[in-house]
Motif scaffolding. Structure first.
Motif, PDB file in Angstrom:
ATOM      1  N   PHE A  69      -3.179 -63.036 -16.703  1.00  0.00           N
ATOM      2  CA  PHE A  69      -1.836 -63.617 -16.601  1.00  0.00           C
ATOM      3  C   PHE A  69      -1.726 -64.598 -15.448  1.00  0.00           C
ATOM      4  O   PHE A  69      -0.638 -64.897 -14.971  1.00  0.00           O
ATOM      5  N   GLY A  70      -2.872 -65.048 -14.963  1.00  0.00           N
ATOM      6  CA  GLY A  70      -2.865 -65.957 -13.815  1.00  0.00           C
ATOM      7  C   GLY A  70      -2.200 -67.288 -14.126  1.00  0.00           C
ATOM      8  O   GLY A  70      -2.072 -67.684 -15.289  1.00  0.00           O
ATOM      9  N   THR A 114       9.873 -71.381 -27.304  1.00  0.00           N
ATOM     10  CA  THR A 114       8.671 -71.719 -26.530  1.00  0.00           C
ATOM     11  C   THR A 114       7.431 -71.031 -27.090  1.00  0.00           C
ATOM     12  O   THR A 114       6.332 -71.349 -26.695  1.00  0.00           O
ATOM     13  N   LEU A 115       7.645 -70.082 -27.995  1.00  0.00           N
ATOM     14  CA  LEU A 115       6.500 -69.323 -28.520  1.00  0.00           C
ATOM     15  C   LEU A 115       5.979 -69.870 -29.838  1.00  0.00           C
ATOM     16  O   LEU A 115       4.792 -69.750 -30.121  1.00  0.00           O
ATOM     17  N   TRP A 149       4.984 -58.836 -25.286  1.00  0.00           N
ATOM     18  CA  TRP A 149       6.215 -59.571 -25.025  1.00  0.00           C
ATOM     19  C   TRP A 149       7.349 -58.561 -24.922  1.00  0.00           C
ATOM     20  O   TRP A 149       7.302 -57.505 -25.556  1.00  0.00           O
ATOM     21  N   GLN A 188       4.317 -71.743 -24.568  1.00  0.00           N
ATOM     22  CA  GLN A 188       3.722 -70.413 -24.676  1.00  0.00           C
ATOM     23  C   GLN A 188       3.207 -70.123 -26.082  1.00  0.00           C
ATOM     24  O   GLN A 188       2.973 -68.979 -26.435  1.00  0.00           O
ATOM     25  N   GLY A 200       2.069 -63.600 -13.738  1.00  0.00           N
ATOM     26  CA  GLY A 200       3.010 -63.018 -14.701  1.00  0.00           C
ATOM     27  C   GLY A 200       4.355 -63.705 -14.737  1.00  0.00           C
ATOM     28  O   GLY A 200       5.226 -63.322 -15.511  1.00  0.00           O
ATOM     29  N   LEU A 201       4.513 -64.725 -13.899  1.00  0.00           N
ATOM     30  CA  LEU A 201       5.821 -65.399 -13.871  1.00  0.00           C
ATOM     31  C   LEU A 201       6.177 -65.954 -15.244  1.00  0.00           C
ATOM     32  O   LEU A 201       7.304 -65.851 -15.705  1.00  0.00           O
ATOM     33  N   GLN A 202       5.155 -66.527 -15.882  1.00  0.00           N
ATOM     34  CA  GLN A 202       5.424 -67.131 -17.187  1.00  0.00           C
ATOM     35  C   GLN A 202       5.747 -66.071 -18.239  1.00  0.00           C
ATOM     36  O   GLN A 202       6.432 -66.345 -19.204  1.00  0.00           O
ATOM     37  N   GLN A 203       5.228 -64.855 -18.034  1.00  0.00           N
ATOM     38  CA  GLN A 203       5.548 -63.789 -18.975  1.00  0.00           C
ATOM     39  C   GLN A 203       6.995 -63.334 -18.780  1.00  0.00           C
ATOM     40  O   GLN A 203       7.687 -62.985 -19.717  1.00  0.00           O
ATOM     41  N   GLN A 204       7.439 -63.339 -17.501  1.00  0.00           N
ATOM     42  CA  GLN A 204       8.808 -62.902 -17.227  1.00  0.00           C
ATOM     43  C   GLN A 204       9.815 -63.974 -17.640  1.00  0.00           C
ATOM     44  O   GLN A 204      10.880 -63.694 -18.143  1.00  0.00           O
ATOM     45  N   GLN A 205       9.421 -65.209 -17.381  1.00  0.00           N
ATOM     46  CA  GLN A 205      10.371 -66.297 -17.557  1.00  0.00           C
ATOM     47  C   GLN A 205       9.782 -67.244 -18.581  1.00  0.00           C
ATOM     48  O   GLN A 205       8.879 -68.010 -18.278  1.00  0.00           O
ATOM     49  N   ARG A 206      10.300 -67.184 -19.763  1.00  0.00           N
ATOM     50  CA  ARG A 206       9.568 -67.809 -20.863  1.00  0.00           C
ATOM     51  C   ARG A 206       9.459 -69.323 -20.741  1.00  0.00           C
ATOM     52  O   ARG A 206       8.497 -69.912 -21.172  1.00  0.00           O
ATOM     53  N   ARG A 207      10.462 -69.931 -20.192  1.00  0.00           N
ATOM     54  CA  ARG A 207      10.384 -71.384 -20.094  1.00  0.00           C
ATOM     55  C   ARG A 207      10.374 -71.759 -18.623  1.00  0.00           C
ATOM     56  O   ARG A 207      11.291 -71.432 -17.882  1.00  0.00           O
ATOM     57  N   TYR A 261       0.496 -69.891 -27.458  1.00  0.00           N
ATOM     58  CA  TYR A 261      -0.922 -69.792 -27.097  1.00  0.00           C
ATOM     59  C   TYR A 261      -1.824 -69.811 -28.316  1.00  0.00           C
ATOM     60  O   TYR A 261      -3.009 -70.097 -28.216  1.00  0.00           O
TER      61      TYR A 261
END
Lengths: 395, 626
Positions: B176-177, B204-205, B194, B221, A37-44, B223
């Motif tokens: 979310f791995g 980034t999205l 989000w 991101q 979930g790190l990437q979800q918390q920290q977008r870049r 995706y």
């Protein structure tokens, strides 16, 4: 007996070692981990940042290296002999993974010489074998695991010891009485209640208690004004509160406050234990009561109380010892569901939290200590067998 | 005998595992020989258009067939007006950058069916095309009950339109791995959430260069694999200008294209509920700011001197640099202080007396000339040395490639950040050295911070950050090209540099690597806020007391955060009067909310607020396949 003990101790050490290595392996190959979930918390997040964060959790090291560091706190850097560094260029892990465009593999290795920089002693464990459980990585980031364990263990011991004593005090007489009065009305009632108690999960009783004694207590009081409103959880209150009209206002931290907070979690644990243990003892007693020597004792004209308590009970308790002795690890491990439902700040809740949040150091310390206690409890049970039953010899 | 064989086998397995883990590493750049299968295809994974989802008519049909009101009702039966949670873009309707409504395909199953017919998908109950391919799609999300509930309704909706959905409810650890699920684009339709923020960011999205692919080591991101040049240019522009009107216009373009291309379906904003005792006053519910930001204004109507807040999570550390937990922020806002607040998707000054905007005169954005070798912030958002081939945003806002010779004109921000005079909770006045220590520690790679993004936007911390001799102020000269939208917010923490630790050392002298382990940092930090941590009973509570040096009134002198682990338990505590307040991260939006609503209606002892969260559920549509 000495040879037996030595052999057992050796086997125990081997079991603990095998368990530790398999647990460590399982934690490391299971999906997820502290970076989930790190990437979800920290977008870049750049590869360099990811590499740095992985290193904070020692995920940059190969797992056998992580294991030896966890177990004995080694390796910490190059081996220095007479001022000369040896094995400095041995790779211990991959710091920065190469992209598929770069051909995959590793872009930047962790060499033995990098260890003091990437994994400084201030953040490293001296090894669990030397009593250093390392630092929590997620639950209480940076704080020693030992501090967390000691802050929780007394709450768990308090809960478990009280419920164990209560369970024994209630389950043993119940089991005996039920066995002696087999097929009586009491026996049928007790058997039904025991089946309900042992087949319902602890969270059911937990939520039921909270509902009856807290959430709906006000409505019950409209019918029965004496009905108490019990605190639904925690170990002690943070502000004064009222329980019932017949009790003065309870002050936080007072003995009565502690007692009231214990009531529901102890009640749940006791119900579940009593239901299972009393059934067990009943079966054990029934088996013993049918033995020839009990018939002989009765034939000798002994009083029934003596036959039951002196001749039958002692033998019926032998298999029961195993069950009771195996409760010892729970003094450390706690009761995960009960502690969570009642917000009891004990070991079970800590372990649950550590697993949920991938704090491997806490979870591994928990399993390691529980394993040691389990093998010692098993040994203790075997020794007690010999004490209780004169027919058993280990020599 | 069997035991010995088993032990021997176990040891052999362990040995094999150890050997495999320690196997000789592959040198970088040396690729293994391709297998036959790999040799056949030169096409990179996820660059082949998806045979079904690359057709916009199918994507629109999917959106038309989903009854989002029904989805909302399935998970939030207590929400009276589902339309308040509906979205037609990637921004909530109350966001400053939202300029809708947008023409997103709403629920209209007949229109959806017609689009599918037009696209060649016919028949029933499951449609197929002329080749006999079935209109069947894989839907992936987490195993959370919440998502299983609304997706069950969605699957029924799509089945009614003739679209077969094969759901996979994967563990969050896989979805979310780090190297699995979403990050490897291993889905056709994928649902997750989000968290919306005051600054919409989004580069980034939605930018073309942010599509995760094997060749870029799965960075980015985006995706969906959405590359719409108009939207991509606009999102880059929106994140490279500091003028709000220009940003709003750029985001408007992205949102229009987003609605037109239907590459992601914003299902709904999550509902969030918070509840408090009717005895408590002063709560300001808000989607983007933590409730305890104004804790000093909370009061108990009965004159009580202690507010009790229930939380299901316990903070991992009181050092905000290494923690991102909501529970930490709920304590931190009251017990450390508020540099600035962010109510209603916008920002307001706190200890930072005035936001350092261009309009305030505290910031300038000047055109500078850069040449080869200068450190700049490039078009991808990375600090690099300017060299041939580097792409940068020039002062006109155009993305240009540097030829290697001559100069390029770029914008450079210079911002002065000022703090109001303040006193730490130990009575020590705040000084410039505290600000300097904040910059040094927050930018020290040993500190354990999860990101150094802001530090990387500064060329040299030693020379590009200067401090005032006369007031609590520092000036940062940001790298040319860094047009950070939040430039006006104080960027780092401040720490009491003169604080003496229990071991006799002074905080400023302690190496950054040790900070996370210090009780004076991780457990009992000094405060410039309304309260200060008095006691932390692990697993039980954090006790705060009023900071006597706080520059303002504190309505209630004591606050206790208790950790209750379970939402049912938290609600029981609230209804029993043991706690006064449950925030949205504790109360959630599940069945427990109904219990609170019932109690509020029957007893009047509690109050609640249900609002649209900044977190929004959506279904990403993968436009490419392996």
């Amino acid at each position: 007996m000495t040879a037996y003990l030595i052999r057992r101790l050796f086997q125990m050490a081997l079991v603990v070692f095998v368990v530790s290595i398999f647990m460590f392996l399982l934690f490391n190959i299971a999906p997820g981990g502290p970076l989930t979930g790190l990437q979800q918390q920290q977008r870049r997040i750049t590869p360099e940042e990811r590499a740095r964060i992985r290193a904070q959790y020692e995920l940059d090291l190969y797992w056998p290296v992580r294991y030896t560091r966890w177990l004995v706190g080694w390796p910490t850097g190059p081996i220095v002999i007479n001022g000369q560094e040896w094995f400095a260029n041995v790779p211990l892990g991959c710091y920065l993974e190469a992209t598929p465009a770069e051909g995959g593999g590793c872009h930047e290795y962790v060499y033995l010489s990098d260890m003091p920089r990437l994994h400084p002693p201030v953040r490293s464990s001296k090894g669990i074998l030397f009593g250093d459980f390392g630092q929590s990585t997620v639950v209480q980031a940076g704080r020693p695991v030992w501090d967390l364990l000691t802050s929780r263990i007394w709450a768990t011991v308090e809960l478990q010891v009280i419920s164990l004593v209560l369970s024994l005090v209630i389950a043993i007489p119940l089991g005996i009485y039920s066995a002696v009065h087999q097929y009586s009305r009491f026996d049928y009632t007790f058997t039904t209640a025991a089946f309900i108690g042992s087949s319902m999960p602890t969270f059911f009783f937990g939520l039921l208690f909270i509902l009856i004694f807290t959430v709906l207590a006000g409505r019950v009081q409209e019918v029965w004004p004496w009905w108490p409103t019990l605190p639904p959880g925690l170990r002690e209150a943070v502000r004064p509160y009222d329980v019932a009209s017949w009790l003065t206002r309870v002050q936080p931290g007072s003995p009565i406050d502690r007692f009231l907070h214990l009531l529901m979690p102890v009640g749940v644990l006791t119900i579940v234990s009593v239901a299972a243990w009393s059934r067990f003892l009943r079966s054990s007693m029934l088996e013993v009561l049918r033995q020839d020597y009990v018939r002989t004792a009765r034939a000798k004209g002994l009083v029934e109380r003596v036959v039951i308590n002196k001749h039958a009970l002692r033998n019926a308790l032998i298999p029961f010892v195993t069950i009771v002795v195996l409760q010892i690890p729970l003094f450390f491990a706690g009761a995960i569901v009960t502690e969570t439902i009642f917000a009891w700040p004990g070991m079970g809740r800590l372990y649950f939290d550590a697993l949920n949040r991938s704090d491997y150091n806490i979870a591994l310390a928990f399993i390691y200590v529980t394993t040691i206690l389990t093998v010692f409890a098993t040994l203790l049970g075997d020794i007690l067998y010999a004490v209780i039953d004169p027919r058993i010899r280990y020599s | 005998m069997k035991t010995k064989k088993f032990l021997l086998l176990s040891l052999l397995i362990m040995l094999a595992l150890v050997v495999s883990a320690c196997a000789a590493p592959t040198a970088p750049g040396v690729a293994p020989a391709p297998s036959d299968q790999e040799a056949v295809s030169d096409v990179e994974d996820f660059t082949t258009p998806h045979p079904i989802l690359s057709d916009i008519r199918v994507r629109k049909a999917i959106a038309h067939c989903i009854d989002r009101d029904a989805l909302i009702a399935s998970v939030y039966p207590y929400v009276d007006d589902p339309s308040a949670l509906l979205m037609d873009s990637f921004l909530p309707k109350t966001h400053w950058a939202y300029s809708g409504p947008y023409d997103f395909p709403w629920y209209d199953p007949e229109a959806g069916k017609a689009l599918l017919e037009e696209a060649g998908w016919t028949g029933s109950p499951v449609r197929s095309n002329a080749n006999g391919d079935i209109l069947s799609l894989k839907f992936t999300t987490t195993s959370a009950q919440f998502r299983q509930t609304w997706s069950a309704v969605m699957i029924q909706n799509l089945a009614a339109c003739g679209i077969q959905i094969i759901p996979t409810y994967a563990p969050a650890s896989w979805w979310f791995g780090d190297t699995t699920g979403l990050s490897r684009r291993d889905f056709e339709l994928g649902a997750f959430a989000w968290v919306g923020q005051a600054d919409p960011s989004g580069r980034t999205l939605y930018a073309c260069d942010q599509i995760p692919l094997p060749s870029n080591n799965w960075e980015g991101q985006n995706y969906m694999g959405w590359c719409n040049p108009t939207a991509s240019d606009a999102i880059v522009r929106a994140n490279n200008t500091l003028i709000r009107e220009e940003r709003i216009a750029a985001y408007d373009i992205v949102q229009r294209e987003f609605a037109k291309d239907v590459v992601s379906i914003p299902v709904f904003q999550r509902a969030e509920a918070e509840a408090w005792s009717s005895n408590l006053t002063g709560i300001i519910p808000d989607a983007t700011e933590y409730a305890t930001t104004n804790l000093h204004e909370w009061a108990l109507a009965d004159g009580g001197d202690t507010i009790v807040i229930g939380m299901t999570q316990e903070p991992d550390s009181m050092w905000s640099l290494v923690s991102s937990m909501a529970a930490q922020r709920l304590v931190d806002r009251a017990a450390v202080g508020v540099l600035y607040s962010q109510y209603n998707y916008d920002f307001q000054p706190g200890l930072q007396g005035e936001l350092s905007t261009l309009e305030s005169g505290l910031a300038t954005n000047e055109v500078v000339e850069v040449t080869a070798g200068d450190k700049v912030y490039d078009a991808t958002g990375t600090a690099v040395e300017l060299a041939a081939g580097v792409r940068v945003i020039d002062s006109e806002g155009n993305e240009v490639e540097y030829s290697g010779e001559g100069t390029v004109q770029m914008n450079q921000l210079t911002v002065t950040y000022k703090l109001k005079p303040f006193t730490w909770s130990d009575g020590t006045p705040g000084v410039v050295a505290d600000m300097k220590l904040g910059v040094d520690i927050d930018c020290n790679p040993d500190s354990g911070a999860t990101t150094y993004d802001l530090c990387n936007r500064i060329g040299d911390i030693a020379t590009d950050v200067t401090y005032s001799d006369s007031e609590l102020a520092m000036t940062i000269v940001w790298l040319p090209g860094n047009q950070y939208p939040l430039y006006h917010l104080y960027p780092f923490n401040i720490y009491p540099s003169q604080r003496v630790l229990s071991d006799g050392r002074v905080l400023a002298d302690v190496p950054a690597a040790e900070w996370a382990t210090l009780p004076e940092v991780a457990e009992r930090p000094l405060s410039y806020g309304a309260y200060v941590v008095k006691e932390w009973n692990k697993g039980q509570s954090i006790v705060l007391e009023a900071n006597p040096y706080f520059d303002g009134e504190v309505a209630t002198p004591n606050v206790i955060y208790v950790f209750v682990a379970d939402t049912n338990q938290a609600v029981a505590q609230l209804l029993n009067g043991d706690v006064d307040y449950l925030d949205d991260s504790t109360l959630g939006a599940g069945a427990e909310v109904q219990t609170v609503i019932d109690a509020a209606e029957s007893t009047g002892n509690v109050q609640y607020e249900i609002s649209a969260s900044s977190t929004w559920e959506h279904i990403d549509i993968n436009l490419a396949t392996k």
